[in-house]
Design a protein around this motif. Structure first.
Motif, mmCIF file in Angstrom:
data_model
loop_
_atom_site.group_PDB
_atom_site.id
_atom_site.type_symbol
_atom_site.label_atom_id
_atom_site.label_comp_id
_atom_site.label_asym_id
_atom_site.label_seq_id
_atom_site.Cartn_x
_atom_site.Cartn_y
_atom_site.Cartn_z
ATOM 1 N N ALA A 252 30.577 -65.866 37.483
ATOM 2 C CA ALA A 252 31.020 -65.792 38.663
ATOM 3 C C ALA A 252 30.070 -65.709 39.859
ATOM 4 N N LEU A 253 28.887 -64.915 39.523
ATOM 5 C CA LEU A 253 27.762 -64.923 40.428
ATOM 6 C C LEU A 253 27.315 -66.269 40.975
ATOM 7 N N VAL A 254 27.002 -67.046 40.101
ATOM 8 C CA VAL A 254 26.558 -68.572 40.547
ATOM 9 C C VAL A 254 27.602 -69.153 41.350
ATOM 10 N N VAL A 255 28.746 -68.978 40.938
ATOM 11 C CA VAL A 255 29.992 -69.820 41.829
ATOM 12 C C VAL A 255 29.887 -69.169 42.920
ATOM 13 N N ARG A 256 29.880 -67.886 42.962
ATOM 14 C CA ARG A 256 30.009 -67.145 44.465
ATOM 15 C C ARG A 256 28.951 -67.482 45.496
ATOM 16 N N GLN A 257 27.510 -67.661 44.705
ATOM 17 C CA GLN A 257 26.467 -67.639 45.591
ATOM 18 C C GLN A 257 25.802 -69.162 45.820
ATOM 19 N N ALA A 287 38.987 -69.409 40.177
ATOM 20 C CA ALA A 287 39.085 -70.003 41.686
ATOM 21 C C ALA A 287 38.846 -68.573 42.637
ATOM 22 N N SER A 288 39.158 -67.320 41.866
ATOM 23 C CA SER A 288 38.864 -66.188 42.508
ATOM 24 C C SER A 288 37.337 -66.017 42.971
ATOM 25 N N TRP A 289 36.550 -66.834 42.075
ATOM 26 C CA TRP A 289 35.025 -66.773 42.302
ATOM 27 C C TRP A 289 34.566 -67.064 43.612
ATOM 28 N N VAL A 363 40.562 -77.111 45.788
ATOM 29 C CA VAL A 363 40.183 -76.071 44.707
ATOM 30 C C VAL A 363 41.243 -76.985 43.474
ATOM 31 N N VAL A 364 40.750 -77.404 42.275
ATOM 32 C CA VAL A 364 41.548 -78.034 41.308
ATOM 33 C C VAL A 364 40.791 -77.482 40.158
ATOM 34 N N CYS A 365 41.989 -76.956 39.225
ATOM 35 C CA CYS A 365 41.515 -76.456 37.726
ATOM 36 C C CYS A 365 41.910 -77.239 36.699
ATOM 37 N N GLU A 366 41.525 -77.814 35.785
ATOM 38 C CA GLU A 366 42.181 -78.842 34.824
ATOM 39 C C GLU A 366 41.647 -78.403 33.381
#
Length: 504
Positions: A252-257, A287-289, A363-366
């Motif tokens: 989550a940290l990496v995706v957020r920053q 997606a919330s990240w 934003v797409v999650c598969e």
């Protein structure tokens, strides 16, 4: 302890490797395909037999690939101008009584026309089954290779390899980037990565520190990251896999920053893990990240979901633990207790592609858990291109005005059952025969519509003709067809006519 891998020692080691043809092609030629494949499966005897009487190359293969002890004279002959004493002082070799063994894992690694050497720590097998050290530097493992295959190889100006480890992602970046920056929190990892770069003549800027701190205030065209994504209690048993953060907070940290370190249009690609909890969709979780308000296109691809028992056992074995030992039993119990206390019912693993945009992002999650052979890197580039096209044709009117073709890689499978008048179709399924191998079930009218995708007529006219021919309401048919067509375009099964014959 940080090995003393000076530039001079590494240069002399490279000279010895070249003189002995200790490279990807040389090792394959020596071992032959059968013994080489056996070695890849962890079966060393065929390779041991192939290296008997094979001179300096055989000695290097036995030392660094097979974990064998060699005499001082044989090791000295194989290392050429790098003396045995210097190799011992550098930690390249280590003494085993009167014999010598490899102190580091230094092995050829190649892809296509490129051949490199990678410096890392010896894994548990080459350490006699002993668990690896806390500051262990992992070599080219399955996760590293997965990220290699999932990363774009388009030409870029600047690359950041976040958490470089042994430096393998940077080696690949050197084939398509003008400048490379690598970071890691581990001093040992940076020392071994620097040796890897020196061996291969790769110029990389090196920064030490946690997460993005060494790159603070800078932006890049591409960021790649194989973070310590292992999900579990907030501890750091091994720096290569444990972040010290709880659960999936490292991913989550990496995706957020990460997006804030990208140039406009720049791309970030990483491996990540996420927890599955009862009653919670993994798509909503990942997606919330994403940073709020940031313009980011994001593609989350889930490649696997492991149950907690399998997950814990896999990672403990990876570190060399005997699961029946007192230490193994204690570690497993602590880990599983944490999963139970945090309602974790599964651990997802996959790839994430992020792109910095100047507007609202897609934003797409598969779920992509089926097997496929093609690398995901080219597909990520193509996916982003298709996202751009769909964004430019965001309104229904724009899409209806488009001329489309069915991609050459799209085939139709039909399943029928016997009926009163012969075979009656049950299922119509589209398959993409390249890339991730997408599949979509469509109805009879969908089959007829795609048959008309030849680039001659706009989508709107095709739908009107289809409605007229089958007695359907044109408005209702159009409303049903538009989301289907958008999804087929997103997956590269239908493409704009102007893209015909162009790599997607």
């Amino acid at each position: 302890m940080i090995p003393d891998l000076s530039a001079d020692r590494i240069d002399r080691l490279r000279d010895a490797f070249r003189a002995a043809s200790y490279d990807a092609d040389g090792v394959l030629d020596l071992l032959g395909h059968s013994a080489h494949a056996a070695l890849g499966r962890g079966e060393p005897v065929p390779a041991l037999r192939a290296t008997e009487g094979a001179g300096t190359l055989g000695t290097l293969v036995r030392l660094f690939l097979l974990g064998q002890a060699e005499t001082r004279d044989d090791a000295g002959a194989a290392l050429g101008s790098l003396s045995v004493d210097d190799a011992l002082a550098a930690g390249i070799l280590t003494a085993d009584g009167e014999l010598l063994r490899a102190g580091l894992d230094i092995r050829p690694y190649g892809e296509g026309e490129h051949s490199w050497w990678v410096v890392s720590d010896l894994d548990s097998d080459l350490r006699g089954g002993r668990p690896v050290d806390p500051d262990h530097v992992l070599g080219v493992g399955h996760a590293s290779l997965s990220l290699v295959r999932a990363t774009t190889r388009r030409q870029v100006g600047s690359v950041l390899d976040l958490g470089t480890g042994c430096g393998v992602q940077a080696l690949h970046a050197s084939t398509h980037a003008r400048s490379i920056t690598v970071t890691d929190v581990s001093k040992r990892a940076l020392a071994l990565a620097e040796a890897t770069f020196r061996l291969n003549g790769v110029d990389a800027e090196i920064g030490e520190g946690e997460w993005f701190e060494p790159a603070r205030g800078r932006k890049f065209d591409l960021v790649v990251c194989n973070p310590p994504f292992v999900v579990g209690p907030p501890r750091t048993d091994f720096t290569y896999r444990d972040s010290g953060l709880a659960g999936d907070d490292a991913s989550a940290l990496v995706v957020r920053q990460l997006p804030s370190f990208l140039n406009e249009g720049g791309t970030g690609q990483l491996l990540a893990s996420w927890v599955h909890r009862e009653g919670e969709d993994w798509e909503d979780r990942v997606a919330s990240w994403l940073p709020p308000g940031a313009g980011v296109d994001a593609w989350f691809v889930q490649r696997d979901v492991a149950d907690p028992d399998l997950y814990v056992g896999t990672w403990l074995r990876d570190a060399g633990y005997d699961l029946r030992s007192e230490q193994g039993l204690r570690k497993a119990a602590e880990w599983l207790d944490w999963f139970e206390a945090n309602d974790v019912i599964g651990i997802g693993f996959g790839f994430i592609t992020l792109r910095r945009t100047d507007g609202p992002g897609e934003v797409v999650c598969e779920d992509l858990r089926h097997a496929f052979d093609d690398p995901l890197g080219p597909e990520s580039d193509a996916w982003l291109r298709r996202v751009d096209w769909l964004r430019d044709h965001d309104s229904d009117d724009d899409l209806l005005a488009a001329r489309l073709v069915t991609a050459d890689s799209t085939v139709l499978e039909q399943v029928s059952q016997p009926g009163d008048e012969g075979w009656e179709p049950m299922v119509h399924r589209l398959h993409r025969t390249d890339g991730p191998g997408w599949q979509h079930e469509i109805d009879e009218l969908g089959v007829r519509l795609l048959a008309g995708f030849r680039g001659a007529l706009p989508l709107e006219e095709l739908l009107e003709l289809l409605a007229m021919g089958y007695g359907e309401d044109a408005e209702e048919l159009t409303s049903a067809a538009i989301p289907m067509v958008r999804e087929l375009i997103r997956h590269g099964m239908v493409v704009p006519a102007e893209w015909r014959g162009v790599d997607q």
